[in-house]
Design an enzyme around this catalytic site. Sequence first.
Site, PDB file in Angstrom:
ATOM      1  N   ASP A 198      72.822   1.916  -3.233  1.00 34.21           N
ATOM      2  CA  ASP A 198      73.420   3.074  -3.656  1.00 34.21           C
ATOM      3  C   ASP A 198      74.723   3.380  -2.517  1.00 34.21           C
ATOM      4  O   ASP A 198      74.447   3.255  -1.309  1.00 34.21           O
ATOM      5  CB  ASP A 198      72.532   4.293  -3.566  1.00 34.21           C
ATOM      6  CG  ASP A 198      73.478   5.706  -3.790  1.00 34.21           C
ATOM      7  OD1 ASP A 198      74.425   5.495  -4.227  1.00 34.21           O
ATOM      8  OD2 ASP A 198      72.650   6.658  -3.755  1.00 34.21           O
TER       9      ASP A 198
ATOM     10  N   HIS B 244      71.569   4.322  -7.585  1.00 33.83           N
ATOM     11  CA  HIS B 244      71.852   5.662  -7.689  1.00 33.83           C
ATOM     12  C   HIS B 244      71.522   6.145  -9.095  1.00 33.83           C
ATOM     13  O   HIS B 244      71.800   5.273 -10.066  1.00 33.83           O
ATOM     14  CB  HIS B 244      73.445   5.721  -7.514  1.00 33.83           C
ATOM     15  CG  HIS B 244      74.155   7.043  -7.664  1.00 33.83           C
ATOM     16  ND1 HIS B 244      73.776   8.021  -6.180  1.00 33.83           N
ATOM     17  CD2 HIS B 244      74.364   8.145  -8.168  1.00 33.83           C
ATOM     18  CE1 HIS B 244      74.277   9.350  -6.431  1.00 33.83           C
ATOM     19  NE2 HIS B 244      74.636   9.096  -7.850  1.00 33.83           N
TER      20      HIS B 244
ATOM     21  N   SER C 230      72.347  13.776  -6.471  1.00 32.07           N
ATOM     22  CA  SER C 230      73.682  13.218  -6.343  1.00 32.07           C
ATOM     23  C   SER C 230      74.818  14.447  -6.127  1.00 32.07           C
ATOM     24  O   SER C 230      74.569  15.030  -5.021  1.00 32.07           O
ATOM     25  CB  SER C 230      74.192  12.562  -7.672  1.00 32.07           C
ATOM     26  OG  SER C 230      75.432  11.992  -7.466  1.00 32.07           O
TER      27      SER C 230
END
Length: 412
Positions: free
Chosen positions: A352, A382, A198
């Site tokens: 995501d 995610h 991320s």
Amino acid sequence: MEFFYILLVVLLVVFTALFTLAIIRTLQVDFPNVHIPPGVDQPGKLRAVHAHMVFTSAVGKILEKMGVCTEITFTRYMRSGKKRGPEPQLCLQDMHFGGVPVRLYLPRPRVPSAALRPAIIFFHGGGWIYCSIDSHDNICRYIARESGSVVVSVGYRLAPEHKYPAAYEDCLHATVHFMRNAEHYGVDSAQISVCGDSAGGNLAAAVSQTLAGRADLPRLRAQILIYPGLQAVDMDLPSYQQNRGVPLLLRERAAFFALLYLHGDASHKQDVLKGHHVSPEMRQKYKKWVSPNNIPERFKARGYNPQKTRDITAEIFKKFERISEPSLCPLLAEDAVIQQLPESFILTCEYDVLRDDGLLYKKRLEDNGVPVTWCHLEDGFHAIISFYDYGWLSFPSGKRGLDRVVQFIKGL
């Protein structure tokens, strides 16, 4: 005295009722915007995880209104994780590299002591705002244990207290320090890779680009980007539209995190979501790289409405001039930099909002001759690898993704 106790009980009941109503109200506001697709890995579990996160946020908001602490402080505490106990196969060391806190995961000798190991420098996710070395301790232990690599987890400074480029600079400084002292830790300096999930994927990509042209350091062996956020020019790409309400990263939260990292506040969140923050010149310049036309058609099957002409506000996009800096948005780096990047691994998840950031970067790397190993979790969402080993809330798809990361590392 009896009256005092009665009054205390009444006040406690009233406070509890108000506290409960405030939480219920917060949940009522947040949940209608959430959509969990049937194709996601174990939707019931995802709903439970999301409910816990919303509840945490609700309590944080209430505590902030009461003046106890800020919502971010409370949420950080809840997501910070705890350092686990010792592990027979690993030696853990907490230290500082150039003033930046790090944790080393050193596999206990299973090879001749003279043999040098590969190493992974890991940057944790959390939107540049949350999480820590401890929150990703289980992932780093798994990578070190299963791949036989030394892992260096970096505890960079968090926003909004420390705005861009603080996190990037911390990650860069820690990486350079380790590369210059690799042999001291039993590491082969030619076998060092950067990795992150991320926001950590963003930082790994930025560090990799910065080091690509450095002649005073060994070349990075690889970059491993796990559902990375790589641009903030267009938050209306297909994945942002399709997954706008899919936990654990809603479209509005993605903009919120990016703004806190860049500016320290999210006052222009709606401008970013509507694209008012990008000048016509900038949009035209980066259209060849940040475009839905570069995304395979199969990823538009769940729906995509091409963006409409935007109202441009000069006052707004002047505040976002730094958004074109590759150390903030690595997808915007020039071809000359991209061509120098090491072998890459990119993991994306179907459900995501950041999926298309990864797909666009994959194309850029491949177009410039950089070898790419791509792992796409068709049922992933995610942050799923963080739940690879989460008791009854574990997600098999997260374990598959993490195993693919380990497989890539072992094949380098």
